[in-house]
Design an enzyme around this catalytic site. Structure first.
Site, mmCIF file in Angstrom:
data_model
loop_
_atom_site.group_PDB
_atom_site.id
_atom_site.type_symbol
_atom_site.label_atom_id
_atom_site.label_comp_id
_atom_site.label_asym_id
_atom_site.label_seq_id
_atom_site.Cartn_x
_atom_site.Cartn_y
_atom_site.Cartn_z
ATOM 1 N N VAL A 189 -2.967 -3.707 -4.004
ATOM 2 C CA VAL A 189 -3.669 -2.540 -3.456
ATOM 3 C C VAL A 189 -3.446 -1.323 -4.355
ATOM 4 O O VAL A 189 -4.371 -0.545 -4.615
ATOM 5 C CB VAL A 189 -3.196 -2.235 -2.004
ATOM 6 C CG1 VAL A 189 -3.869 -0.972 -1.478
ATOM 7 C CG2 VAL A 189 -3.486 -3.416 -1.096
ATOM 8 N N CYS A 190 -2.234 -1.176 -4.853
ATOM 9 C CA CYS A 190 -1.853 0.015 -5.621
ATOM 10 C C CYS A 190 -2.779 0.319 -6.807
ATOM 11 O O CYS A 190 -3.204 1.463 -6.973
ATOM 12 C CB CYS A 190 -0.408 -0.104 -6.100
ATOM 13 S SG CYS A 190 0.776 -0.320 -4.755
ATOM 14 N N PRO A 191 -3.119 -0.671 -7.655
ATOM 15 C CA PRO A 191 -3.959 -0.317 -8.804
ATOM 16 C C PRO A 191 -5.357 0.144 -8.397
ATOM 17 O O PRO A 191 -5.971 0.934 -9.098
ATOM 18 C CB PRO A 191 -4.009 -1.592 -9.640
ATOM 19 C CG PRO A 191 -3.623 -2.697 -8.723
ATOM 20 C CD PRO A 191 -2.708 -2.080 -7.697
#
Length: 185
Positions: free
Chosen positions: A56-58
């Site tokens: 999810v972070c990128p």
């Protein structure tokens, strides 16, 4: 143990941390502090993610990067942060196509001290929650949002709130930049 997230009206904690600012050899790292925005009288948006090399972070980091010009147009310094080290940040930037050309620093809170002061340190793994802080030029927290580890945030909403805060006026529900603010006269 429950977290107490630093709230509205609080002074953002002083910090001095290493950040990844470039992929260019010898220019990768820089120490940044609150001066990154207060020295020039700018706003700051600091957004946190749990871990590098995740899924999810990128997507969030890439979306903030796509909108970096929008933040700059609003005299706002954008800073991304996690509790991973600067070396992990650099490796991730080098490894992930969407992160190679970031226009903002990736702050490394390896001591976890800033995440802890902000009240966003997850108790079990000691990683940061997905939190976003809007800080005014005087270093005061004007907006905070925090999400569960599995849910990505909405960058357009961060910009909308920043626009509303910068009007210094009353903004109704769902207000968008360019719309009328509330006039109580």
């Amino acid at each position: 143990m429950s977290n107490r997230i630093l709230g509205l009206g609080a002074e953002f904690p002083a910090f001095e941390k290493t950040a990844v600012v470039s992929r260019e050899k010898g220019q990768e790292f820089q120490t940044i502090s609150n001066d990154i925005h207060t020295a020039d009288g700018k706003w700051m948006v600091m957004f946190w993610w749990p871990k590098d090399f995740t899924f999810v972070c990128p997507t969030e980091i890439a979306e903030f990067n796509k909108n970096a010009g929008e933040f700059a147009d609003r005299d706002t310094v954008l800073v991304g942060a996690s509790t991973d080290s600067e070396f992990v940040h650099l490796a991730w930037r080098n490894n992930h196509e969407d992160l190679r050309d970031l226009k903002f620093p990736m702050l490394a809170d390896t001591s976890k001290s800033l995440a802890e002061e902000l009240g966003i340190l997850e108790a079990t793994e000691k990683i940061a929650y997905r939190a976003t802080f809007i800080i005014d030029p005087q270093g005061i927290v004007r907006w905070v949002s925090a999400y569960d580890l599995s849910v990505g945030r909405n960058v357009e909403e961060v910009l909308r709130v920043l626009d509303a805060l910068q009007t210094d006026e009353l903004c109704p529900c769902n207000w968008e930049k360019g719309e009328e603010t509330l006039n109580l006269n």
